[in-house]
Design a protein around this motif. Sequence first.
Motif, PDB file in Angstrom:
ATOM      1  N   HIS A   1       1.232  10.545   8.453  1.00 49.58           N
ATOM      2  CA  HIS A   1       1.849   9.347   9.008  1.00 49.58           C
ATOM      3  C   HIS A   1       3.248   9.265   8.413  1.00 49.58           C
ATOM      4  N   GLU A   2       4.205   8.861   9.197  1.00 51.57           N
ATOM      5  CA  GLU A   2       5.588   8.832   8.705  1.00 51.57           C
ATOM      6  C   GLU A   2       5.768   7.858   7.548  1.00 51.57           C
ATOM      7  N   ALA A   3       4.853   6.885   7.413  1.00 50.34           N
ATOM      8  CA  ALA A   3       4.948   5.920   6.322  1.00 50.34           C
ATOM      9  C   ALA A   3       4.216   6.376   5.068  1.00 50.34           C
ATOM     10  N   PHE A   4       3.536   7.516   5.132  1.00 54.20           N
ATOM     11  CA  PHE A   4       2.792   8.001   3.974  1.00 54.20           C
ATOM     12  C   PHE A   4       3.654   8.920   3.125  1.00 54.20           C
ATOM     13  N   PHE A   5       3.098   9.363   2.000  1.00 55.76           N
ATOM     14  CA  PHE A   5       3.852  10.126   1.016  1.00 55.76           C
ATOM     15  C   PHE A   5       3.189  11.479   0.743  1.00 55.76           C
ATOM     16  N   PRO A   6       3.579  12.502   1.509  1.00 52.44           N
ATOM     17  CA  PRO A   6       3.127  13.863   1.191  1.00 52.44           C
ATOM     18  C   PRO A   6       3.956  14.416   0.038  1.00 52.44           C
ATOM     19  N   SER A   7       3.709  15.653  -0.337  1.00 53.42           N
ATOM     20  CA  SER A   7       4.491  16.323  -1.394  1.00 53.42           C
ATOM     21  C   SER A   7       4.530  15.462  -2.659  1.00 53.42           C
ATOM     22  N   ILE A   8       3.367  15.179  -3.199  1.00 52.95           N
ATOM     23  CA  ILE A   8       3.242  14.273  -4.339  1.00 52.95           C
ATOM     24  C   ILE A   8       4.118  14.703  -5.507  1.00 52.95           C
ATOM     25  N   ASP A   9       4.062  15.980  -5.850  1.00 47.32           N
ATOM     26  CA  ASP A   9       4.817  16.449  -7.024  1.00 47.32           C
ATOM     27  C   ASP A   9       6.312  16.240  -6.844  1.00 47.32           C
ATOM     28  N   LYS A  10       6.778  16.334  -5.617  1.00 43.35           N
ATOM     29  CA  LYS A  10       8.200  16.123  -5.343  1.00 43.35           C
ATOM     30  C   LYS A  10       8.603  14.682  -5.659  1.00 43.35           C
ATOM     31  N   ILE A  11       7.659  13.744  -5.502  1.00 44.19           N
ATOM     32  CA  ILE A  11       7.948  12.331  -5.747  1.00 44.19           C
ATOM     33  C   ILE A  11       7.910  12.008  -7.227  1.00 44.19           C
ATOM     34  N   ILE A  12       6.890  12.504  -7.938  1.00 43.30           N
ATOM     35  CA  ILE A  12       6.641  11.994  -9.289  1.00 43.30           C
ATOM     36  C   ILE A  12       7.029  12.943 -10.411  1.00 43.30           C
ATOM     37  N   ALA A  13       7.385  14.185 -10.098  1.00 45.65           N
ATOM     38  CA  ALA A  13       7.585  15.192 -11.144  1.00 45.65           C
ATOM     39  C   ALA A  13       8.658  14.809 -12.148  1.00 45.65           C
ATOM     40  N   SER A  14       9.674  14.108 -11.696  1.00 47.83           N
ATOM     41  CA  SER A  14      10.823  13.853 -12.575  1.00 47.83           C
ATOM     42  C   SER A  14      10.912  12.403 -13.037  1.00 47.83           C
ATOM     43  N   LEU A  15       9.831  11.650 -12.929  1.00 47.34           N
ATOM     44  CA  LEU A  15       9.852  10.243 -13.332  1.00 47.34           C
ATOM     45  C   LEU A  15       9.849  10.094 -14.853  1.00 47.34           C
ATOM     46  N   ASP A  16      10.532   9.046 -15.335  1.00 43.44           N
ATOM     47  CA  ASP A  16      10.470   8.692 -16.755  1.00 43.44           C
ATOM     48  C   ASP A  16       9.448   7.567 -16.932  1.00 43.44           C
TER      49      ASP A  16
ATOM     50  N   VAL B   1       0.839  -1.205   0.000  1.00 37.54           N
ATOM     51  CA  VAL B   1       0.000   0.000   0.000  1.00 37.54           C
ATOM     52  C   VAL B   1       0.871   1.251   0.000  1.00 37.54           C
ATOM     53  N   LEU B   2       0.569   2.134  -0.920  1.00 34.40           N
ATOM     54  CA  LEU B   2       1.255   3.425  -1.019  1.00 34.40           C
ATOM     55  C   LEU B   2       0.201   4.506  -0.799  1.00 34.40           C
ATOM     56  N   VAL B   3       0.366   5.323   0.245  1.00 34.25           N
ATOM     57  CA  VAL B   3      -0.631   6.354   0.562  1.00 34.25           C
ATOM     58  C   VAL B   3      -0.070   7.727   0.201  1.00 34.25           C
ATOM     59  N   PHE B   4      -0.655   8.348  -0.829  1.00 32.48           N
ATOM     60  CA  PHE B   4      -0.303   9.710  -1.227  1.00 32.48           C
ATOM     61  C   PHE B   4      -1.283  10.685  -0.571  1.00 32.48           C
ATOM     62  N   THR B   5      -0.755  11.670   0.112  1.00 30.21           N
ATOM     63  CA  THR B   5      -1.605  12.653   0.786  1.00 30.21           C
ATOM     64  C   THR B   5      -1.301  14.051   0.261  1.00 30.21           C
TER      65      THR B   5
ATOM     66  N   PRO C   1      -1.983  -8.006   5.091  1.00 28.07           N
ATOM     67  CA  PRO C   1      -0.887  -7.426   4.309  1.00 28.07           C
ATOM     68  C   PRO C   1      -0.423  -8.384   3.221  1.00 28.07           C
ATOM     69  N   VAL C   2      -0.072  -7.839   2.066  1.00 25.26           N
ATOM     70  CA  VAL C   2       0.388  -8.629   0.930  1.00 25.26           C
ATOM     71  C   VAL C   2       1.875  -8.408   0.739  1.00 25.26           C
ATOM     72  N   SER C   3       2.612  -9.480   0.520  1.00 25.95           N
ATOM     73  CA  SER C   3       4.051  -9.368   0.298  1.00 25.95           C
ATOM     74  C   SER C   3       4.326  -8.593  -0.991  1.00 25.95           C
ATOM     75  N   SER C   4       5.094  -7.517  -0.868  1.00 28.43           N
ATOM     76  CA  SER C   4       5.349  -6.643  -2.017  1.00 28.43           C
ATOM     77  C   SER C   4       6.490  -5.698  -1.668  1.00 28.43           C
ATOM     78  N   ASN C   5       7.199  -5.224  -2.702  1.00 27.39           N
ATOM     79  CA  ASN C   5       8.236  -4.208  -2.481  1.00 27.39           C
ATOM     80  C   ASN C   5       7.770  -2.839  -2.957  1.00 27.39           C
ATOM     81  N   TYR C   6       6.464  -2.714  -3.175  1.00 37.05           N
ATOM     82  CA  TYR C   6       5.883  -1.480  -3.747  1.00 37.05           C
ATOM     83  C   TYR C   6       6.190  -0.270  -2.876  1.00 37.05           C
ATOM     84  N   ARG C   7       5.807  -0.310  -1.610  1.00 37.04           N
ATOM     85  CA  ARG C   7       6.012   0.853  -0.740  1.00 37.04           C
ATOM     86  C   ARG C   7       7.488   1.063  -0.422  1.00 37.04           C
ATOM     87  N   LEU C   8       8.212  -0.012  -0.183  1.00 36.88           N
ATOM     88  CA  LEU C   8       9.621   0.109   0.213  1.00 36.88           C
ATOM     89  C   LEU C   8      10.457   0.750  -0.887  1.00 36.88           C
TER      90      LEU C   8
END
Length: 584
Positions: A280-295, A268-272, A367-374
């Motif tokens: 929550h420390e495990a969540f992802f604020p500042s969305i644009d900072k994360i995805i703006a430069s992705l290819d 689970v990836l939580v974008f806020t 919970p499902v085994s995954s490396n998505y959030r990590l």
Amino acid sequence: MIYPKIPLAQTVIQLCKAKGIKHIVISPGSRNAPLTIGFSNDNFFKSYSIVDERCAAFFALGIAQQLQEPTAVVCTSGSALLNYYPALAEAFYSGIPLVVISADRPKHLIGVGDGQTINQPNVFENHILYSANLKLDLKEAETETQEELPIFKSLENKVETLIGLKQSIQEFNESEINKAINISIQKSGPVHLNVPFDEPLYEYVEKLSVQPEIVPAKEKSLAIEASILNKCIDDWNTAKRKMILVGVKHPNTLEQQWLDVLAKDDSVLVFTETTSNIHHEAFFPSIDKIIASLDNDGFENLQPDILLTFGGLIVSKKIKAFLRTYQPKQHWHIDVQKANDTFFCLNRFVETTPNYFLSKLLTQTHPVSSNYRLHWETVKQVRHQKHNTYLNQIKFTDLKAFDSILNAIPNHSILQLGNSSTVRYAQLFNISNTLEVYCNRGTSGIDGSTSTAIGCSVATDKQTTLITGDLSFLYDSNALWNNHIPKSFRIIVINNQGGGIFRILPGHKNTENFDTYFETNHHLTAEYLCKMFGLGYLTASNETELTNELQSFFSEGNQPKLLEVFTPKNLNDEVLLNYFKFIK
């Protein structure tokens, strides 16, 4: 206590009182005098007088936004009502309970050239949950001016018929008022009561002449159909990439226990968003900072199997573009009222609250085994480090100013954000989890940010700070024509001498056409507005000045304060665009 003599005015006021509408924002006028007399002379109501109807409506919106309960605005007839439209549209798209009460002239005076008249019934047709067009009280004395009267064959027949008509009109009005206000409560949105009054308007009595029937609002069921819930559970337990995206949300509405469960699931990836008020420390604020430069590879790695959304509208254009291009296999939206197909792939709308849905889902899933959030946790850490490095090396600009300002906002206070570049800059920072953040994202307009923030500030004991741009502030400058502004209220105006957001967008810059018709170049300041309306005025033009002014800006004083921060318009866009290149 005194009451308006007109029974219809008494009916409106009593039903507002019965349904707990305590805050009444009145714009002075004559045709609405019966309502003004009734509301302002009853200690149950907190009445406010605000001359400018557009500001009055946004002020009421701010109160309703803060309290999450219906707030009323009351105006005279004519074009006064039309000035409510921007705030009403915001309430419509943001799900805020606003009750518009407009006085009107009798039907026989409309369309004949009488002063201060327009066609008021259903004027908000496309942006309203319900319009109640009430009927004029019937008088025995002047039957030739009344509506829909029958032909009388005898005096006895006339008296009986008039009594019957009066009862029928009263019952109709009671039913419509009950229905309209109940809809505003149940569906959390705007409604309109159009109330015709005939003269005399200023007469009052000491006893009520009507006792309207009170029809309570019904509570909506939160139950989820078993087949839908079971399908959600099955799909959730098998998906290795689940993204949760939270839009505008009132503070403290999601239970912490469910946030903690989501934080422990590596699939689970939580974008806020900043306006989600979820932390929550495990969540992802500042969305644009994360995805703006992705290819393309990065976007493919981020593409979810299931997208779960709740809350209001989304600010980030980048996340919208991403999810429209790299669509999830499933998009579920959870809300008690409506679901926007923002990403053009909505296939499941669950009509309940997020708390109730998560309580049913997360107690029956694992919970499902995954490396998505990590994987994305690593990206988040790298972006955060580069964010700090970049801020330490840039010149004083909008971005640098926001860093200083957001770090200085007092904990456990309320932050109101203006639209356009203001809310987008705020999205790039990890804002304190003690702050309650609001912004008019329903229509995303710049027209009422200051009025809304002031309305919010009078409805809370917490200090309220508004951060806004220069155009937005100047556009809503009549918001300061208000005798109700708390001394603790603070405004920070980022003055970059025009519409700075247009320099960020693609287009031909630094031309006369651009400066005039897009950016709206100007050399105005807030100084004389502050002098006229009695606000303390401070300025800053560099980092040192801003740091020094912020040290005392939020301290107690005997008047509201405004800090105007001047930034270099020709450098702001370059610094911001280079920011996204740097953090890649």
